[in-house]
Design a protein around this motif. Structure first.
Motif, PDB file in Angstrom:
ATOM      1  N   ALA A 158     -18.339  -6.532  -5.669  1.00 20.42           N
ATOM      2  CA  ALA A 158     -17.082  -6.840  -4.993  1.00 20.42           C
ATOM      3  C   ALA A 158     -16.480  -8.144  -5.523  1.00 20.42           C
ATOM      4  O   ALA A 158     -15.259  -8.235  -5.754  1.00 20.42           O
ATOM      5  CB  ALA A 158     -17.309  -6.935  -3.494  1.00 20.42           C
ATOM      6  N   THR A 159     -17.326  -9.144  -5.733  1.00 18.45           N
ATOM      7  CA  THR A 159     -16.824 -10.416  -6.260  1.00 18.45           C
ATOM      8  C   THR A 159     -16.299 -10.243  -7.676  1.00 18.45           C
ATOM      9  O   THR A 159     -15.249 -10.802  -8.041  1.00 18.45           O
ATOM     10  CB  THR A 159     -17.946 -11.469  -6.235  1.00 18.45           C
ATOM     11  OG1 THR A 159     -18.384 -11.677  -4.892  1.00 18.45           O
ATOM     12  CG2 THR A 159     -17.470 -12.797  -6.825  1.00 18.45           C
ATOM     13  N   VAL A 160     -17.004  -9.479  -8.486  1.00 18.66           N
ATOM     14  CA  VAL A 160     -16.570  -9.264  -9.865  1.00 18.66           C
ATOM     15  C   VAL A 160     -15.206  -8.574  -9.888  1.00 18.66           C
ATOM     16  O   VAL A 160     -14.335  -8.902 -10.705  1.00 18.66           O
ATOM     17  CB  VAL A 160     -17.613  -8.442 -10.638  1.00 18.66           C
ATOM     18  CG1 VAL A 160     -17.108  -8.117 -12.043  1.00 18.66           C
ATOM     19  CG2 VAL A 160     -18.937  -9.194 -10.713  1.00 18.66           C
ATOM     20  N   ARG A 161     -14.994  -7.626  -8.989  1.00 22.25           N
ATOM     21  CA  ARG A 161     -13.697  -6.944  -8.936  1.00 22.25           C
ATOM     22  C   ARG A 161     -12.587  -7.894  -8.493  1.00 22.25           C
ATOM     23  O   ARG A 161     -11.451  -7.804  -8.963  1.00 22.25           O
ATOM     24  CB  ARG A 161     -13.781  -5.738  -7.993  1.00 22.25           C
ATOM     25  CG  ARG A 161     -14.660  -4.609  -8.535  1.00 22.25           C
ATOM     26  CD  ARG A 161     -14.579  -3.378  -7.639  1.00 22.25           C
ATOM     27  NE  ARG A 161     -15.392  -2.287  -8.155  1.00 22.25           N
ATOM     28  CZ  ARG A 161     -15.029  -1.448  -9.114  1.00 22.25           C
ATOM     29  NH1 ARG A 161     -13.817  -1.593  -9.671  1.00 22.25           N
ATOM     30  NH2 ARG A 161     -15.829  -0.488  -9.525  1.00 22.25           N
ATOM     31  N   ILE A 162     -12.915  -8.796  -7.577  1.00 21.57           N
ATOM     32  CA  ILE A 162     -11.919  -9.785  -7.153  1.00 21.57           C
ATOM     33  C   ILE A 162     -11.542 -10.686  -8.321  1.00 21.57           C
ATOM     34  O   ILE A 162     -10.361 -10.999  -8.543  1.00 21.57           O
ATOM     35  CB  ILE A 162     -12.470 -10.613  -5.969  1.00 21.57           C
ATOM     36  CG1 ILE A 162     -12.595  -9.743  -4.725  1.00 21.57           C
ATOM     37  CG2 ILE A 162     -11.579 -11.817  -5.695  1.00 21.57           C
ATOM     38  CD1 ILE A 162     -13.315 -10.415  -3.569  1.00 21.57           C
ATOM     39  N   VAL A 163     -12.533 -11.103  -9.089  1.00 22.66           N
ATOM     40  CA  VAL A 163     -12.274 -11.945 -10.265  1.00 22.66           C
ATOM     41  C   VAL A 163     -11.415 -11.187 -11.269  1.00 22.66           C
ATOM     42  O   VAL A 163     -10.443 -11.733 -11.821  1.00 22.66           O
ATOM     43  CB  VAL A 163     -13.597 -12.392 -10.912  1.00 22.66           C
ATOM     44  CG1 VAL A 163     -13.334 -13.104 -12.231  1.00 22.66           C
ATOM     45  CG2 VAL A 163     -14.381 -13.288  -9.965  1.00 22.66           C
ATOM     46  N   GLU A 164     -11.720  -9.939 -11.504  1.00 21.98           N
ATOM     47  CA  GLU A 164     -10.940  -9.135 -12.451  1.00 21.98           C
ATOM     48  C   GLU A 164      -9.491  -9.029 -12.005  1.00 21.98           C
ATOM     49  O   GLU A 164      -8.562  -9.210 -12.811  1.00 21.98           O
ATOM     50  CB  GLU A 164     -11.555  -7.746 -12.574  1.00 21.98           C
ATOM     51  CG  GLU A 164     -10.784  -6.812 -13.499  1.00 21.98           C
ATOM     52  CD  GLU A 164     -11.369  -5.415 -13.547  1.00 21.98           C
ATOM     53  OE1 GLU A 164     -10.982  -4.655 -14.458  1.00 21.98           O
ATOM     54  OE2 GLU A 164     -12.206  -5.082 -12.690  1.00 21.98           O
ATOM     55  N   SER A 165      -9.283  -8.728 -10.721  1.00 21.41           N
ATOM     56  CA  SER A 165      -7.922  -8.583 -10.221  1.00 21.41           C
ATOM     57  C   SER A 165      -7.132  -9.877 -10.342  1.00 21.41           C
ATOM     58  O   SER A 165      -5.956  -9.884 -10.733  1.00 21.41           O
ATOM     59  CB  SER A 165      -7.974  -8.130  -8.758  1.00 21.41           C
ATOM     60  OG  SER A 165      -6.678  -8.035  -8.214  1.00 21.41           O
ATOM     61  N   ALA A 166      -7.790 -11.034 -10.018  1.00 24.07           N
ATOM     62  CA  ALA A 166      -7.092 -12.315 -10.083  1.00 24.07           C
ATOM     63  C   ALA A 166      -6.769 -12.690 -11.527  1.00 24.07           C
ATOM     64  O   ALA A 166      -5.698 -13.255 -11.808  1.00 24.07           O
ATOM     65  CB  ALA A 166      -7.945 -13.404  -9.435  1.00 24.07           C
ATOM     66  N   CYS A 167      -7.665 -12.384 -12.456  1.00 24.99           N
ATOM     67  CA  CYS A 167      -7.416 -12.717 -13.863  1.00 24.99           C
ATOM     68  C   CYS A 167      -6.270 -11.901 -14.454  1.00 24.99           C
ATOM     69  O   CYS A 167      -5.547 -12.373 -15.337  1.00 24.99           O
ATOM     70  CB  CYS A 167      -8.683 -12.494 -14.694  1.00 24.99           C
ATOM     71  SG  CYS A 167      -9.999 -13.690 -14.396  1.00 24.99           S
ATOM     72  N   ARG A 168      -6.108 -10.684 -13.981  1.00 29.25           N
ATOM     73  CA  ARG A 168      -5.067  -9.805 -14.519  1.00 29.25           C
ATOM     74  C   ARG A 168      -3.733  -9.948 -13.789  1.00 29.25           C
ATOM     75  O   ARG A 168      -2.745  -9.313 -14.170  1.00 29.25           O
ATOM     76  CB  ARG A 168      -5.528  -8.353 -14.432  1.00 29.25           C
ATOM     77  CG  ARG A 168      -6.683  -8.027 -15.366  1.00 29.25           C
ATOM     78  CD  ARG A 168      -7.025  -6.560 -15.307  1.00 29.25           C
ATOM     79  NE  ARG A 168      -8.041  -6.196 -16.297  1.00 29.25           N
ATOM     80  CZ  ARG A 168      -8.501  -4.972 -16.492  1.00 29.25           C
ATOM     81  NH1 ARG A 168      -8.016  -3.976 -15.725  1.00 29.25           N
ATOM     82  NH2 ARG A 168      -9.416  -4.724 -17.407  1.00 29.25           N
ATOM     83  N   ALA A 169      -3.706 -10.768 -12.749  1.00 30.46           N
ATOM     84  CA  ALA A 169      -2.471 -10.906 -11.959  1.00 30.46           C
ATOM     85  C   ALA A 169      -1.385 -11.585 -12.780  1.00 30.46           C
ATOM     86  O   ALA A 169      -1.678 -12.403 -13.679  1.00 30.46           O
ATOM     87  CB  ALA A 169      -2.760 -11.713 -10.698  1.00 30.46           C
ATOM     88  N   PRO A 170      -0.106 -11.268 -12.528  1.00 28.51           N
ATOM     89  CA  PRO A 170       0.996 -11.927 -13.243  1.00 28.51           C
ATOM     90  C   PRO A 170       0.968 -13.433 -12.971  1.00 28.51           C
ATOM     91  O   PRO A 170       0.648 -13.883 -11.876  1.00 28.51           O
ATOM     92  CB  PRO A 170       2.247 -11.277 -12.640  1.00 28.51           C
ATOM     93  CG  PRO A 170       1.767  -9.983 -12.063  1.00 28.51           C
ATOM     94  CD  PRO A 170       0.368 -10.228 -11.600  1.00 28.51           C
ATOM     95  N   GLY A 171       1.288 -14.211 -13.988  1.00 27.24           N
ATOM     96  CA  GLY A 171       1.359 -15.657 -13.825  1.00 27.24           C
ATOM     97  C   GLY A 171       0.135 -16.411 -14.272  1.00 27.24           C
ATOM     98  O   GLY A 171       0.175 -17.648 -14.365  1.00 27.24           O
ATOM     99  N   THR A 172      -0.976 -15.718 -14.517  1.00 30.23           N
ATOM    100  CA  THR A 172      -2.160 -16.429 -15.010  1.00 30.23           C
ATOM    101  C   THR A 172      -1.954 -16.819 -16.468  1.00 30.23           C
ATOM    102  O   THR A 172      -1.179 -16.200 -17.198  1.00 30.23           O
ATOM    103  CB  THR A 172      -3.416 -15.547 -14.898  1.00 30.23           C
ATOM    104  OG1 THR A 172      -3.216 -14.341 -15.631  1.00 30.23           O
ATOM    105  CG2 THR A 172      -3.723 -15.230 -13.453  1.00 30.23           C
ATOM    106  N   GLY A 173      -2.650 -17.844 -16.887  1.00 25.04           N
ATOM    107  CA  GLY A 173      -2.526 -18.315 -18.258  1.00 25.04           C
ATOM    108  C   GLY A 173      -3.025 -17.292 -19.257  1.00 25.04           C
ATOM    109  O   GLY A 173      -3.789 -16.373 -18.924  1.00 25.04           O
ATOM    110  N   ARG A 174      -2.622 -17.452 -20.506  1.00 26.01           N
ATOM    111  CA  ARG A 174      -2.987 -16.496 -21.545  1.00 26.01           C
ATOM    112  C   ARG A 174      -4.495 -16.423 -21.737  1.00 26.01           C
ATOM    113  O   ARG A 174      -5.063 -15.344 -21.912  1.00 26.01           O
ATOM    114  CB  ARG A 174      -2.307 -16.882 -22.852  1.00 26.01           C
ATOM    115  CG  ARG A 174      -2.619 -15.945 -24.010  1.00 26.01           C
ATOM    116  CD  ARG A 174      -1.946 -16.411 -25.285  1.00 26.01           C
ATOM    117  NE  ARG A 174      -0.494 -16.484 -25.117  1.00 26.01           N
ATOM    118  CZ  ARG A 174       0.332 -16.923 -26.067  1.00 26.01           C
ATOM    119  NH1 ARG A 174      -0.160 -17.333 -27.231  1.00 26.01           N
ATOM    120  NH2 ARG A 174       1.634 -16.965 -25.851  1.00 26.01           N
ATOM    121  N   THR A 175      -5.175 -17.573 -21.679  1.00 31.41           N
ATOM    122  CA  THR A 175      -6.619 -17.584 -21.895  1.00 31.41           C
ATOM    123  C   THR A 175      -7.335 -16.827 -20.798  1.00 31.41           C
ATOM    124  O   THR A 175      -8.214 -15.989 -21.055  1.00 31.41           O
ATOM    125  CB  THR A 175      -7.136 -19.030 -21.957  1.00 31.41           C
ATOM    126  OG1 THR A 175      -6.467 -19.725 -23.013  1.00 31.41           O
ATOM    127  CG2 THR A 175      -8.635 -19.057 -22.204  1.00 31.41           C
TER     128      THR A 175
END
Length: 593
Positions: A158-175
Motif C-alpha cells: 500500500a505504501t509503495v502504491r502511494i509513493v508511485e501515485s505521488a511521484c507520477r502526479a502532475p507538478g512533480t519535478g522531472r527527477t
C-alpha cells in the motif's frame, strides 16, 4: 531539573559523534539530572560499547536505526534484537478505520516530499508542502502510539502504491517523475528507516513525558523524539547543531548506490524534517555562523537562534602555550584525519613551492587515515606524490625522519601527545576543502601557534584576525601565506599570541557550560505549566509541574497550597516562607533545580 538528552549515533557510544561534548555537558552541570535517549547507527557501533557514564545520568534508553529486523551481521542467521523496544504492528490486525487513517497520513507526507522545494509558497501564501508534511508526520506518530509501530505498514505494498501515485502526479519535478518500481521500493524502505523513532516506546509518563526539557544534540533523527515529546506532553525542545546533518546528508548522497529519484526524495524529506524541527524548537543553538546560515536557509527563525561555540579543554595545551617552536621556525605542521576532504594533495603541492624558496623548510603531517579503504588509498596516493615531488630525497631519508615531508602518528617517544605535535612547528596549516567547526584550528590557537587555513566552513569565524586565510584548492596561495609567516618571526609570534587569547575567550568548556546553564533555566522558566496525572479529588485536573514558577525556586510537595479556610484564596507554595521551600528536596515527578 530533568533533561532528556537526545542523540543520534553519538553519546553514549564510544565511537559516537559529539561524544566529548555531551559528556562534558552532563558532567559540567551537576545541578541537573539527565535521562539519555540514544539512537545507534550500526551494529559495529553498539559492539564497541559505551563510554563510562557519570552519576548524573539517570535512565538510558537506546534503540537502533540500523535495520533491527534484518540479519545480525555479528551472528549470521540470527535476527538482531534491538536494545530499545520498537513496536512493529499494523500488519495483521489492522482495521478498516486504521487503514484509512494510515493511508491518509502517508499520502499527505509523501505528496509533500514529492513536491520538493519547487512547491514553496509565494509571498503571503501558506506553505502547503509543510502543512502536508506535518499533518502526515504527526498523524503517523499518533497512529503508532495507539496501534503499535509502523514498520510493517510502511514497507507494505500500500505504501509503495502511494509513493508511485505521488511521484507520477502532475507538478512533480522531472527527477522524481522519472522514478521506477525499484525506486518506489527503495524510497519506501528509506522512509521507514527515517520514521523509525515514531514507533519507539519512549513516549509515556515514565520516559520523555517525565523530563522538563528535551535537548537534542543534533537535528534530524535525534530531534524527532523531541518533536513528539512536545506534541504529546508539551515538553520544550532545545536543538544544538555543531554541524549540519542536512548538509552531511547532501554530501553523502552522491556516494550511495541509490538512484537519482530516490536521492532527490530522501533529500526533500530531510529538508522538510529540518524545517519542522526549527519551527517547533524553543531555541536552536548553532555551534558557529556557518551552521546558522544553513538553519536560516531552512526556515529557522532568527529570534530563536543563539550561537554557542562548542567548548574545548584548554588545560591540555597550557604547557605549550606560547612557547618556542619545538621543531624549528621553518617547520609547518598539519594535524588531522587523512582523507580526501582534507586535501593533503594541495598541501603537498604548496609545500613543494615553499621548499623551492626556503630549502630548509619541513612539513610534518600527524594523523592516521580514516577507517575503511578510502583512507588507506588516499594515504598511499599522498606518499606517492611526495616521492614524485621530492625525488632527490629518497625513501631512506623518509624512514630516517630526515625527509622534508614526514608522515607521523602521535604517541611515540618524540611526540607523545597532541600538544607536543602542535609544538613541533612554527606554523600550523589547515588545507581542507570541506570543514565544519575546525577543531584542529582551535587546538593550534590554544597552543599559541600562527595558522594558515583555507576559507571553508567556520574557519574565518574561528580565526578572526589571528591567522591567514586563503581560498581552498589553491596551492600557490597556500604556499605564499606559509612563506609570509615563515620569513617573519615577529608577525608569527604576534599572531600566535592573539590566537591563544581569542581561543581562551571564546572556545573553552567553561563558556559553553555557562551558556547552557542559563539557557536551561530560561527555557524551562518560560515554559507553560504542564499538568501531571492522575487527577484526584484535591486536584481534578492533576497537579502542575513546578517549572511554571520561577526557575530559581524549588517546590516541596504540591505546587498549589490548599487554603486553610473554605473559600480562601490559594497561594502558590513558592510564595510562602522559607520553611516551605527546600533547595535540595524533590517533589513528585520533579528534577533538581
Amino acid at each position: 531539573m530533568r533533561i532528556g538528552l537526545l542523540t543520534d549515533g553519538g553519546y553514549p557510544y564510544a565511537t559516537g559523534e559529539s561524544r566529548l561534548w555531551c559528556d562534558r555537558l552532563v558532567r559540567g552541570l551537576p545541578q541537573h539530572e539527565f535521562d539519555l535517549f540514544a539512537l545507534s547507527r550500526s551494529a559495529d557501533q553498539e559492539q564497541r560499547g559505551w563510554v563510562r557514564l557519570p552519576d548524573r545520568i539517570g535512565r538510558v534508553r537506546t534503540a537502533p536505526l540500523w535495520a533491527p529486523h534484518e540479519e545480525d551481521t555479528r551472528h549470521p542467521g540470527r535476527t538482531r534484537r534491538p536494545q530499545g523496544r520498537i513496536a512493529t504492528g499494523l500488519g495483521r490486525a489492522y482495521g478498516r478505520r486504521d487503514r484509512r487513517r494510515f493511508t491518509a497520513h502517508v499520502t499527505a507526507l509523501v505528496e509533500s516530499v514529492c513536491a520538493g522545494p519547487e512547491a514553496g509558497p509565494g509571498p503571503g501564501e501558506p506553505d502547503r508542502a509543510a502543512d502536508l508534511f506535518t499533518a502526515g508526520l504527526y498523524g503517523l506518530a499518533e497512529l503508532a502510539q495507539e496501534r503499535g509501530g509502523l514498520h510493517t505498514a510502511l514497507r507494505s505494498e500500500a505504501t509503495v502504491r502511494i509513493v508511485e501515485s505521488a511521484c507520477r502526479a502532475p507538478g512533480t519535478g522531472r527527477t522524481v517523475h522519472s522514478a521506477t518500481v525499484p525506486d518506489y521500493l527503495a524510497f519506501a524502505a528509506g522512509l521507514e528507516r527515517a520514521l523509525r523513532p515514531l514507533s519507539l516506546d519512549w513516549y509515556d509518563d515514565d520516559a520523555l513525558g517525565a523530563v522538563d526539557l528535551c535537548h537534542a544534540a543534533s537535528g534530524g533523527a535525534a530531534a524527532l523524539p523531541g518533536l513528539l515529546a512536545k506534541r504529546f506532553f508539551g515538553v520544550p525542545l532545545l536543538v544544538t547543531e555543531h554541524g549540519v546533518p542536512l548538509r552531511a546528508h547532501y554530501l553523502a548522497v552522491p556516494e550511495t548506490p541509490l538512484s537519482a529519484p530516490v536521492r532527490a526524495l530522501l533529500a526533500n524529506f530531510h529538508g522538510l524534517l529540518a524545517s519542522e524541527v526549527y519551527r517547533q524548537a524553543a531555541l536552536v543553538t548553532p555551534g558557529n555562523t556557518h551552521v546558522r546560515r544553513w538553519q536560516e536557509r531552512f526556515g529557522a527563525d532568527r529570534d530563536k537562534l543563539r550561537t554557542v561555540y562548542p567548548g574545548m579543554e584548554a588545560e591540555r595545551f597550557a604547557a605549550v602555550g606560547e612557547g618556542e617552536d619545538g621543531g624549528g621556525p621553518g617547520t609547518l605542521v598539519w594535524i588531522g584525519r587523512i582523507e580526501p576532504a582534507k586535501d593533503l594533495i594541495a598541501l603537498l603541492h604548496a609545500f613543494a613551492e615553499v621548499r623551492r624558496d626556503e630549502p630548509g623548510a619541513r612539513l610534518r603531517i600527524f594523523g592516521a587515515p580514516v577507517q575503511g579503504g578510502e583512507g588507506e588509498t588516499y594515504l598511499a596516493r599522498c606518499r606517492a606524490l611526495v616521492a614524485q615531488l621530492f625525488p632527490e630525497e629518497g625513501t631512506d631519508a623518509q624512514a630516517a625522519g630526515d625527509h622534508p615531508v614526514t608522515f607521523e602518528e602521535i604517541g611515540g617517544a618524540e611526540v607523545p601527545d597532541l600538544a607536543q605535535a602542535y609544538a613541533a612547528g612554527g606554523v600550523v596549516v589547515l588545507s581542507s576543502v570541506v570543514e565544519g567547526f575546525p577543531i584542529s584550528l582551535v587546538e593550534a590557537m590554544f597552543c599559541g601557534r600562527a595558522t594558515v587555513s583555507t576559507d571553508v566552513g567556520a574557519v574565518v569565524e574561528v580565526v578572526g584576525g589571528t591567522g591567514l586565510v586563503v581560498p581552498p584548492r589553491n596551492p600557490r596561495a597556500l604556499a605564499d601565506a606559509c612563506l609570509a609567516l615563515l620569513r617573519d618571526p615577529e608577525r608569527r609570534a604576534r599572531l600566535g599570541a592573539a590566537a591563544r587569547a581569542r581561543a581562551l575567550e571564546l572556545f573553552t568548556v567553561e563558556q559553553n557550560l555557562a551558556a547552557f546553564r542559563g539557557i536551561y533555566l530560561d527555557l524551562v522558566g518560560q515554559a507553560p505549566a504542564r499538568w501531571t496525572a492522575p487527577p484526584d479529588a484535591r486536584h481534578p485536573a492533576g497537579r502542575p509541574r513546578p517549572f511554571a514558577t520561577p526557575p530559581e525556586a524549588h517546590v516541596l510537595g504540591d505546587l498549589i497550597r490548599e487554603p486553610a479556610v473554605p473559600g480562601a484564596a490559594r497561594v502558590p507554595s513558592w510564595a510562602v516562607g522559607a520553611e516551605g521551600v527546600c533547595a535540595g528536596a524533590r517533589g513528585a515527578g520533579d528534577g533538581d533545580a
